[in-house]
Design a protein around this motif. Structure first.
Motif, PDB file in Angstrom:
ATOM      1  N   ARG A 127       1.241   3.697  -3.013  1.00 11.55           N
ATOM      2  CA  ARG A 127       0.710   5.214  -2.735  1.00 11.55           C
ATOM      3  C   ARG A 127       1.949   6.328  -3.425  1.00 11.55           C
ATOM      4  N   TRP A 170       1.559  10.265   4.935  1.00 10.54           N
ATOM      5  CA  TRP A 170       0.839   9.245   4.860  1.00 10.54           C
ATOM      6  C   TRP A 170       1.732   7.815   5.341  1.00 10.54           C
ATOM      7  N   LEU A 200      -5.664   8.321  -6.025  1.00 12.94           N
ATOM      8  CA  LEU A 200      -4.603   8.173  -4.988  1.00 12.94           C
ATOM      9  C   LEU A 200      -4.706   7.599  -3.765  1.00 12.94           C
ATOM     10  N   PHE A 201      -6.240   7.692  -3.294  1.00 15.50           N
ATOM     11  CA  PHE A 201      -6.787   7.459  -1.909  1.00 15.50           C
ATOM     12  C   PHE A 201      -7.991   6.605  -2.346  1.00 15.50           C
ATOM     13  N   GLU A 237      -6.720  14.923  -3.675  1.00 20.29           N
ATOM     14  CA  GLU A 237      -6.162  14.557  -4.537  1.00 20.29           C
ATOM     15  C   GLU A 237      -5.595  15.300  -5.608  1.00 20.29           C
ATOM     16  N   THR A 246       0.800  -1.246  -0.119  1.00 20.90           N
ATOM     17  CA  THR A 246       0.086  -0.014   0.039  1.00 20.90           C
ATOM     18  C   THR A 246       0.727   1.317   0.059  1.00 20.90           C
TER      19      THR A 246
END
Length: 173
Positions: free
Chosen positions: A27, A132, A96-97, A113, A23
């Motif tokens: 990202r 993040w 992106l998320f 984003e 993850t």
């Protein structure tokens, strides 16, 4: 931790690395490349290198930082190749998320984003790693091959730009 530099990792090691780090790797790749297909290609290359034992550093003290550095190098190589091949075009980020079922949170996610993609690449990379991935400036400096003060400056400038870009959304709330 990852083992020797000559021997490939076992399937169990690769699965653990995937479960624990993919993850974060995805990202960062998406923050740099802004194209889901390209990120998947870079991640595939990274895991292929791990499986074949093509590691450059046998004494890895921070596994995630090392993997993020591998993704960063792969993404930058990909950007260089794509600029030559496609006349300097980069596709927009698809996502992106993770999407959110709450319409207000989803609207904010889309704004965030969009604001992130509006940052210069160097600032976006540092902001994603700091916020993040919760990396320190020393870790970011090692991942990005820059001095820690440069990482801190890029983070500060990136946050300032994000605040300006997101101010209308914040004031609306």
């Amino acid at each position: 931790m990852m083992g020797g530099a000559k021997r490939g990792l076992t399937a169990a090691d690769l699965e653990r690395i995937h479960d624990e780090h993919v993850t974060a790797m995805y990202r960062l790749g998406l923050a740099l490349l802004r194209d889901e297909g390209s990120v998947r290609d870079v991640l595939q290359d990274v895991f292929l290198k791990l499986a074949e034992g093509r590691l450059k550093d046998a004494n890895i003290s921070d596994e995630r930082a090392y993997l993020l550095r591998m993704v960063r190098h792969g993404a930058l190589d990909r950007l260089r190749r794509d600029k030559v091949r496609h006349g300097h075009t980069v596709t927009a980020a698809e996502q992106l998320f993770e999407r959110c079922p709450d319409p207000d949170r989803e609207a904010f996610r889309l704004q965030l984003e969009q604001a992130l993609t509006g940052l210069p690449e160097e600032q976006r990379e540092v902001v994603v790693l700091k916020l993040w991935e919760e990396r320190t400036f020393d870790e970011i400096a090692r991942i990005c091959s820059i001095p820690p003060n440069t990482a801190a400056s890029r983070y500060r400038y990136g946050l300032d730009k994000l605040r300006a870009l997101l101010r209308p959304v914040y004031e609306e709330l």
